[in-house]
Design a protein around this motif. Structure first.
Motif, mmCIF file in Angstrom:
data_model
loop_
_atom_site.group_PDB
_atom_site.id
_atom_site.type_symbol
_atom_site.label_atom_id
_atom_site.label_comp_id
_atom_site.label_asym_id
_atom_site.label_seq_id
_atom_site.Cartn_x
_atom_site.Cartn_y
_atom_site.Cartn_z
ATOM 1 N N UNK A 501 67.214 20.650 77.528
ATOM 2 C CA UNK A 501 66.750 21.315 76.306
ATOM 3 C C UNK A 501 65.438 20.700 75.827
ATOM 4 N N UNK A 502 65.354 19.359 75.801
ATOM 5 C CA UNK A 502 64.121 18.686 75.390
ATOM 6 C C UNK A 502 62.990 18.948 76.383
ATOM 7 N N UNK A 503 63.326 19.010 77.676
ATOM 8 C CA UNK A 503 62.296 19.246 78.689
ATOM 9 C C UNK A 503 61.634 20.611 78.475
ATOM 10 N N UNK A 504 62.450 21.645 78.258
ATOM 11 C CA UNK A 504 61.873 22.974 78.027
ATOM 12 C C UNK A 504 61.148 23.029 76.687
ATOM 13 N N UNK A 505 61.664 22.303 75.691
ATOM 14 C CA UNK A 505 61.006 22.259 74.393
ATOM 15 C C UNK A 505 59.634 21.600 74.504
ATOM 16 N N UNK A 506 59.570 20.462 75.225
ATOM 17 C CA UNK A 506 58.286 19.770 75.419
ATOM 18 C C UNK A 506 57.333 20.604 76.276
ATOM 19 N N UNK A 507 57.885 21.342 77.213
ATOM 20 C CA UNK A 507 57.047 22.177 78.060
ATOM 21 C C UNK A 507 56.393 23.293 77.261
ATOM 22 N N UNK A 508 57.138 23.891 76.329
ATOM 23 C CA UNK A 508 56.603 24.954 75.487
ATOM 24 C C UNK A 508 55.699 24.409 74.387
#
Length: 674
Positions: A501-508
């Protein structure tokens, strides 16, 4: 002309009256006359005196007007013998004379009457002719006037038509002139715009080349900094004081370069003086490295000379006596001991020297945040590489589709219609990640259907939750809390889900680390914009700024809602990403130079959602942070941002300062909701 006009009806009426009068008189004398009285072949009167006398008696008024013709050769005689006295004469009686006189008179009267009638008729005819003439004249005049009027009207119409044609021609000419002027103006604007775009493009290329040069110098400077740090760390402690000046020079150069990068980051552009300064700093660092290398060469030569002398002395002593041999052995043993001590003491020195060096990305991210970000990114990339086998397996297409369906259906239905509805959606997702089979139509789906099924479904679910920030939360702020509550509940039970979840959040949105990603050397502008969250259409058109900020707002709301959401009751595990992360994020982003639009947008959302609980938890420290924001950060932000996000942040901070409180965010769950 009007004074000489005649009434035709009146003239005809007078003629008719004249006819009636003549006929009336003729009727009156008819009984007294036999035969013709006028013209050739008329018969003289044969009646006696008595009858003539009677006829005269019938009209006494006429007797007074009796006249006798003086030229008549009539002899009047009362004697009988007088008849033969005039052979050519004829004896006429008195009565006959009277009758003749009367007849003559009547004829005279008739002639006069006829003359009068003729005169009257002539006059009447003259008047009629005059009336006809006048009428014809009037008619002719009217016709003439009508013709003149028609001609005038025709001329007026022709003139009006001509004027209209001239006006139309004038308007057409004016419109043509305006059109030509507009075309010329548009061409001029197009040319100016083209020139402006050309200048902007040139300026953009110039700025990009400047930034590229800056980051090229930065890469070179960073490499040289590492080299000189390693060189200084390898110096023997006995000679460390000899490099104190060079250490200070290196530290000063590093600080100068950091300040340069900080200024470039704030201004979002680099100037030629910045590039020149970066080049000079690199040259100074090269010079410093050369000086350090030269000093180390001299030191190494001194050490080699000293070791050589000591070895000679030890050899001479060994040759003189046995005691000298013992001393030589002691001396030989002392040499490696000294070397071991030197090496051992150098290790903490090197560690201390490296740790004291400034972080090269300090202007973009804190060292703690960078380490956290890199850990999450590395975790994601490892599993993303592993799951490619499932993504590229054509035979598992139906399985992937069913997994997507079993995830999208409950996630899209998350809402607070009722507690039972909300818990049902959580239970379905929990069962999926727990390995249970989930029924979709006639198909049962489980993460155990493939060795990589668990990783694939966990990543897919985390990505789906992050996408809800764009599709739902950005336009409906309260929708963040039911989604965040399920995210926290799943994160407690499945830690890998939280990392994804954090990985996709940081990616966006890397600003939620917070990490102000710099543009790397050789990286295109489009790739850089994609790296900080911008999106491009299929035609390669960059999205508008308001669309970008709206999506970033949704992501910040979701992240803040996760931070303040209460864990599910009955769960023993603590909150996996609680208030401390919100506090760290605020502190870290305030320690970085403000960027236009994005910083104010994210800080506003974070304060609105987490501010109340942060105030309640951190108390005076939070108040100090607000004061720091108001006194230092906002003035710095004002230098780079004059848009709406900055105004909203100022308004929010001012409201908090004046009211002394932060309102509870709309839609936030109560602690006992689930």
């Amino acid at each position: 002309m009007d004074n000489l006009s005649f009434d035709i009806e009146e003239l005809l009426s007078d003629v008719e009256s004249l006819k009636i009068s003549a006929l009336t008189h003729a009727a009156n004398i008819t009984p007294f006359i036999e035969g013709r009285t006028i013209g050739a072949g008329c018969n003289p009167a044969k009646n006696g005196d008595q009858s003539e006398s009677n006829r005269l008696d019938t009209d006494p008024s006429d007797q007074e007007n009796i006249k006798y013709a003086p030229d008549l050769k009539i002899t009047f005689s009362n004697r009988a013998d007088s008849v033969g006295s005039y052979p050519n004469s004829r004896q006429v009686g008195i009565s006959e004379c009277r009758a003749v006189s009367v007849r003559m008179y009547q004829q005279d009267v008739e002639r006069k009457r006829i003359q009068d009638v003729q005169k009257e008729l002539a006059e009447r005819h003259a008047r009629v002719r005059e009336a006809d003439r006048l009428r014809d004249s009037q008619l002719e005049e009217k016709l003439r006037k009508a013709e003149l009027d028609v001609a005038r009207r025709i001329r007026e119409k022709e003139q009006k038509l001509l004027d209209d044609l001239r006006e139309q021609e004038r308007v057409a000419n004016e419109l043509e002139r305006q059109r030509l002027a507009e075309i010329e103006s548009e061409n001029k604007r197009s040319a100016e715009k083209s020139q402006l775009l050309k200048r902007q493009e040139e300026e953009k290329r110039r700025k990009l080349s400047m930034l590229t040069a800056i980051f090229s110098h930065h890469t070179n400077f960073h490499s040289m900094t590492d080299d000189v740090t390693k060189m200084l760390a390898a110096v023997d402690k006995d000679y460390a004081n000899n490099f104190s000046k060079e250490k200070k020079v290196v530290q000063a150069l590093v600080r100068s370069f950091e300040q340069l990068l900080h200024g470039v980051n704030i201004n979002r552009e680099a100037t030629q003086p910045d590039v020149d300064k970066a080049g000079e700093l690199c040259k100074y660092m090269e010079k410093t490295i050369a000086e350090v290398a030269e000093m180390m060469s001299r030191i190494q030569a001194e050490i080699a000379e000293r070791v050589k002398k000591e070895a000679e002395q030890q050899t001479q002593a060994a040759q003189k006596q046995e005691q000298g041999q013992q001393q030589q052995s002691v001396a030989v043993a002392a040499v490696p001991a000294t070397q071991d001590t030197t090496d051992t003491s150098a290790v903490p020195k090197a560690t201390q020297q490296i740790s004291s060096q400034p972080h090269p990305l300090a202007a973009f991210v804190s060292q703690e945040s960078l380490a956290f970000y890199m850990g999450i990114k590395s975790f994601y990339e490892q599993h993303q590489t592993a799951v490619k086998a499932l993504l590229e397996d054509a035979s598992m297409k139906a399985y992937r589709f069913n997994c997507q369906k079993v995830i999208n259906t409950p996630v899209n239905a998350i809402s607070v219609v009722s507690r039972e509805h909300f818990v049902d959606k959580f239970n379905k997702l929990d069962a999926l990640l727990g390995g249970q089979s989930i029924k979709i139509g006639d198909t049962a789906v489980s993460i155990n259907g493939h060795p990589l099924g668990r990783v694939y479904c966990t990543m897919l679910l985390a990505k789906k939750f992050v996408s809800q920030a764009d599709t739902m939360i950005s336009s409906n702020a309260p929708a963040a809390f039911p989604i965040a509550a399920i995210v926290v509940g799943l994160w407690q039970k499945y830690p890998d889900f939280g990392k994804f979840f954090l990985a996709y959040l940081h990616k966006e949105c890397p600003y939620l680390v917070p990490y102000f990603l710099p543009q790397l050397e050789g990286q295109t502008q489009d790739d850089y914009l994609k790296g900080i969250g911008y999106r491009f259409s299929s035609e390669g058109v960059l999205e508008k700024q308001d669309q970008y900020l709206k999506r970033m707002t949704g992501l910040a709301r979701l992240y803040a809602a996760v931070i303040v959401s209460n864990p599910r009751r009955g769960e023993s595990a603590p909150h996996p990403h609680g208030l401390e992360y919100g506090w760290k994020w605020l502190c870290n982003i305030l320690n970085l130079g403000p960027l236009p639009d994005i910083c104010a947008t994210l800080i506003t959302e974070m304060l609105q959602t987490t501010g109340g609980m942060l105030w309640a938890t951190y108390g005076k420290q939070f108040v100090k942070l607000l004061r720091l924001m108001q006194e230092q950060y906002l003035p710095a932000l004002k230098k780079v941002d004059e848009g709406g996000p900055k105004a909203r942040l100022e308004g929010l901070v001012g409201k908090i300062a004046s009211e002394g409180r932060i309102d509870r965010p709309e839609g936030m769950f109560s602690p006992d909701f689930w």
